[in-house]
Design an enzyme around this catalytic site. Structure first.
Site, short mmCIF file in Angstrom:
data_model
loop_
_atom_site.label_atom_id
_atom_site.label_comp_id
_atom_site.label_asym_id
_atom_site.label_seq_id
_atom_site.Cartn_x
_atom_site.Cartn_y
_atom_site.Cartn_z
N TYR A 1 0.83 -1.20 0.00
CA TYR A 1 0.00 0.00 0.00
C TYR A 1 0.87 1.25 0.00
O TYR A 1 2.05 1.22 0.34
CB TYR A 1 -0.94 0.01 1.21
CG TYR A 1 -0.24 0.16 2.55
CD1 TYR A 1 -0.01 1.43 3.09
CD2 TYR A 1 0.18 -0.95 3.27
CE1 TYR A 1 0.62 1.58 4.31
CE2 TYR A 1 0.81 -0.82 4.49
CZ TYR A 1 1.04 0.45 5.01
OH TYR A 1 1.68 0.60 6.22
N CYS A 2 0.25 2.37 -0.39
CA CYS A 2 0.91 3.67 -0.38
C CYS A 2 -0.17 4.73 -0.20
O CYS A 2 -1.31 4.41 0.10
CB CYS A 2 1.73 3.89 -1.65
SG CYS A 2 0.75 3.79 -3.17
N THR A 3 0.17 5.99 -0.38
CA THR A 3 -0.77 7.07 -0.07
C THR A 3 -2.00 7.04 -0.96
O THR A 3 -3.14 7.01 -0.48
CB THR A 3 -0.08 8.44 -0.20
OG1 THR A 3 1.10 8.45 0.59
CG2 THR A 3 -1.00 9.56 0.23
N GLY B 1 -1.99 5.14 -4.21
CA GLY B 1 -2.02 3.97 -5.08
C GLY B 1 -0.96 3.93 -6.16
O GLY B 1 -0.64 2.86 -6.68
N ILE C 1 -4.11 4.58 0.92
CA ILE C 1 -4.52 4.91 2.29
C ILE C 1 -5.66 5.93 2.27
O ILE C 1 -6.59 5.87 3.07
CB ILE C 1 -3.33 5.48 3.08
CG1 ILE C 1 -2.18 4.48 3.11
CG2 ILE C 1 -3.74 5.84 4.51
CD1 ILE C 1 -0.85 5.10 3.51
#
Length: 314
Positions: A188-190, A192, A217
């Site tokens: 995951y990241c901020t 996508g 997120i």
């Protein structure tokens, strides 16, 4: 997941609409697209940063609802970006200082040749299904963001690579053979975009079951009620809000303008904190000459505010 996903949550409020967007697409005409896009943004009072490259577009912009809608409509009118998705949040004040539309080699810099998320990529997981995946003992959860981002928030049980930049991520993967010990990799990241490239890289490296959080997120914090959330802390965002929390409410973090690290209310009381000059994260890595220079900049910011002007560094 229970039916409580439909439980009303506090709505993020603010005068400005903030749109985070990205889209991977073959875009060989990106150089000629910069000028009309920048002109439209400036004419509509849009501020923020958009990066365009042969592989697509990435960025976050802010403005009035009508202005954001107009820019998004313009982007989606391009054949390459017809399926572009975006995520919206609110800001109480304009979270960017200027308008930037930049030409880049990559819209998110990993530095690995021949990575094309249009050709190979992991499996999307909707926010409503994310908790079940990362709670599975057969899953390794990896945060693909950088250390200053993970410092203020992370999913429970996630592995933090402690990278300074996304360029370090491929080497981190290659130097951690233990990642092969479980069949599932969840990333995951901020918003996508980093996961698009990260999962493509993992698939290229021979990992088979690779998943990533759709919408990142930000979408999780928007969709999943706080009482069911497995997210701890706040999510760092790359604008003057600094962080957001559940329901995409503005967080309480400030930004050290000397090192660009997020700082908490407690860190504001640290002896090494001086507004615009230093904080506990950077005091030991800066010289007194650096701090003197930052003090002069801070003085100019204060003078500009006194005149009613906006100093570009403040």
């Amino acid at each position: 997941m229970t039916d409580s996903l439909t439980t009303p949550r506090p709505e993020a409020v603010g005068a400005f609409c903030v749109a985070a967007l990205y889209h991977f697409a073959k875009f060989p005409r990106f150089e000629t697209f910069r000028e009309p896009l920048e002109t439209l943004c400036k004419n509509e009072g849009i501020k923020g940063t958009l990066l365009i490259a042969h592989e697509g577009i990435n960025g976050t912009i802010a403005g009035t609802d009508a202005a954001i809608a107009k820019v998004l409509a313009f982007l989606r009118s391009q054949p390459e970006f017809a399926k572009l998705e975006h995520k919206e949040s609110r800001a109480s004040k304009m979270p960017f200082l200027r308008t930037k539309v930049r030409l880049k080699k990559e819209i998110v810099t990993m530095g690995v040749e021949d990575i094309d998320p249009n050709e190979i990529v992991g499996t999307y997981v909707d926010p409503k299904d994310w908790n079940a995946l990362i709670s599975d003992p057969e899953t390794i959860v990896i945060d693909t963001r950088n250390d200053y981002e993970t410092a203020i928030g992370i999913f429970r049980g996630a592995v933090d690579p402690n990278t300074k930049t996304f360029r370090e991520f491929p080497d981190w993967v290659k130097n951690n053979p233990g990642l092969h010990n479980k069949p599932k990799i969840a990333m995951y990241c901020t918003g996508g975009i980093r996961c698009e490239k990260a999962t493509a890289f993992m698939k290229q490296q021979g990992f088979e079951e690779v998943y990533h959080l759709k919408g990142g997120i930000l979408k999780y914090l928007e969709d999943v009620p706080e009482q069911e959330s497995l997210w701890d802390g706040a999510c760092f965002v790359f604008d003057e809000r600094v962080s957001v929390t559940h329901g995409l409410q503005e967080g309480n973090h400030k930004l050290c303008h000397a090192c660009r690290n997020p700082i908490t209310a407690e860190e504001l009381t640290h002896p090494h904190y001086e507004e615009g000059v230093s904080c506990s994260h950077c005091y030991e890595t800066r010289t007194e000459a650096d701090r003197d220079r930052y003090r002069q900049r801070q003085l100019q910011i204060a003078l500009a505010k006194k005149r009613g002007d906006k100093h570009i560094g403040g």
